[in-house]
Design a protein around this motif. Structure first.
Motif, PDB file in Angstrom:
ATOM      1  N   THR A 230       1.873  27.795 -30.770  1.00 45.83           N
ATOM      2  CA  THR A 230       3.211  28.054 -30.241  1.00 45.83           C
ATOM      3  C   THR A 230       4.194  26.998 -30.716  1.00 45.83           C
ATOM      4  O   THR A 230       5.360  27.299 -30.996  1.00 45.83           O
ATOM      5  CB  THR A 230       3.182  28.120 -28.706  1.00 45.83           C
ATOM      6  N   TYR A 231       3.723  25.757 -30.816  1.00 47.03           N
ATOM      7  CA  TYR A 231       4.601  24.697 -31.308  1.00 47.03           C
ATOM      8  C   TYR A 231       5.097  25.029 -32.719  1.00 47.03           C
ATOM      9  O   TYR A 231       6.295  24.879 -33.013  1.00 47.03           O
ATOM     10  CB  TYR A 231       3.870  23.352 -31.330  1.00 47.03           C
TER      11      TYR A 231
ATOM     12  N   LEU B 222       3.501  22.280 -25.420  1.00 42.76           N
ATOM     13  CA  LEU B 222       3.061  23.450 -26.162  1.00 42.76           C
ATOM     14  C   LEU B 222       1.706  23.205 -26.814  1.00 42.76           C
ATOM     15  O   LEU B 222       1.348  22.069 -27.127  1.00 42.76           O
ATOM     16  CB  LEU B 222       4.068  23.801 -27.267  1.00 42.76           C
ATOM     17  N   GLY B 223       0.981  24.301 -27.029  1.00 44.09           N
ATOM     18  CA  GLY B 223      -0.188  24.257 -27.888  1.00 44.09           C
ATOM     19  C   GLY B 223       0.252  24.316 -29.342  1.00 44.09           C
ATOM     20  O   GLY B 223       1.421  24.606 -29.643  1.00 44.09           O
TER      21      GLY B 223
ATOM     22  N   VAL C 245       3.029  18.263 -27.972  1.00 40.49           N
ATOM     23  CA  VAL C 245       2.135  19.278 -28.504  1.00 40.49           C
ATOM     24  C   VAL C 245       0.715  18.737 -28.475  1.00 40.49           C
ATOM     25  O   VAL C 245       0.466  17.593 -28.871  1.00 40.49           O
ATOM     26  CB  VAL C 245       2.551  19.696 -29.943  1.00 40.49           C
TER      27      VAL C 245
ATOM     28  N   SER D 193       1.120  29.560 -25.604  1.00 41.85           N
ATOM     29  CA  SER D 193       0.089  28.511 -25.587  1.00 41.85           C
ATOM     30  C   SER D 193      -1.108  28.883 -24.711  1.00 41.85           C
ATOM     31  O   SER D 193      -1.586  28.081 -23.910  1.00 41.85           O
ATOM     32  CB  SER D 193       0.695  27.179 -25.114  1.00 41.85           C
TER      33      SER D 193
END
Length: 200
Positions: free
Chosen positions: A64-65, A60-61, A90, A127
């Motif tokens: 979004t994380y 995830l980015g 992440v 993401s």
């Protein structure tokens, strides 16, 4: 060698922001959070869950994380169980102490690309910024878009400023669902070629 699969829920006008809830991501005054469920159905949801069941790791980015880490550690069921069970990664230049158990911080897209050496299927959700970085680094293997039959006129778009010129090919047959959503799975196919139409 494994693959990195980006899963994105997107409207007809290319918006992927906050499909899951009204307060999921209100950045820039986004007013349509939670747009996905009214245009979902049992078949499309089963398709999404099947993909989650196949993943060996979650990537995830940062944005979004943070959304996922605030919600999914407190959930059970098939989806919650899968997301909490698999190793999580992440990409962030500022996060030092991730709160979601089993999370490793990666510095950049190139480091994320190396996950393919350890895992069979690394899945992403949302993401968009990270997806663009992975495309730029040529380490994104599949882009799976669930395209939903609505337009919003505002919100974050995947193919926005910074999109690289590229062509894609269908990696799986397109699949449609009862409420009008379509699943499209693409792989990179190289650069963009240009050609004049006959008679022009």
């Amino acid at each position: 060698m494994g693959i990195i699969v980006a899963n994105l829920f997107m409207t007809l006008d290319g918006v992927y922001q906050a499909p899951g809830g009204r307060e999921e991501d209100t950045e820039a005054g986004f007013a349509f959070g939670g747009w996905q469920l009214p245009v979902s159905d049992d078949e499309s949801e089963a398709d999404i869950e099947a993909g989650i069941g196949r993943m060996d790791a979650l990537l995830l980015g940062r944005k979004t994380y943070d959304i996922f880490a605030a919600y999914w550690p407190h959930q059970s069921g098939d989806i919650g169980g899968a997301l909490n069970r698999v190793p999580k990664f992440v990409v962030s230049g500022s996060l030092t102490d991730p709160g979601w158990a089993g999370t490793t911080v990666l510095p950049d897209a190139e480091a994320a690309g190396r996950l393919r050496e350890e895992y069979g299927e690394v899945h992403m959700f949302g993401s968009g910024v990270l997806i663009r970085s992975l495309l730029q680094a040529d380490v994104l293997d599949r882009l799976r878009i669930w395209l939903y039959p609505l337009t919003l006129g505002q919100g974050k778009r995947l193919f926005d400023a910074g999109t690289i010129p590229a062509t894609f090919r269908l990696a799986e047959p397109a699949r449609s669902f009862p409420k009008g959503a379509v699943s499209l799975v693409y792989e990179r196919a190289g650069g963009v070629e240009t050609q004049d139409m006959p008679g022009t």
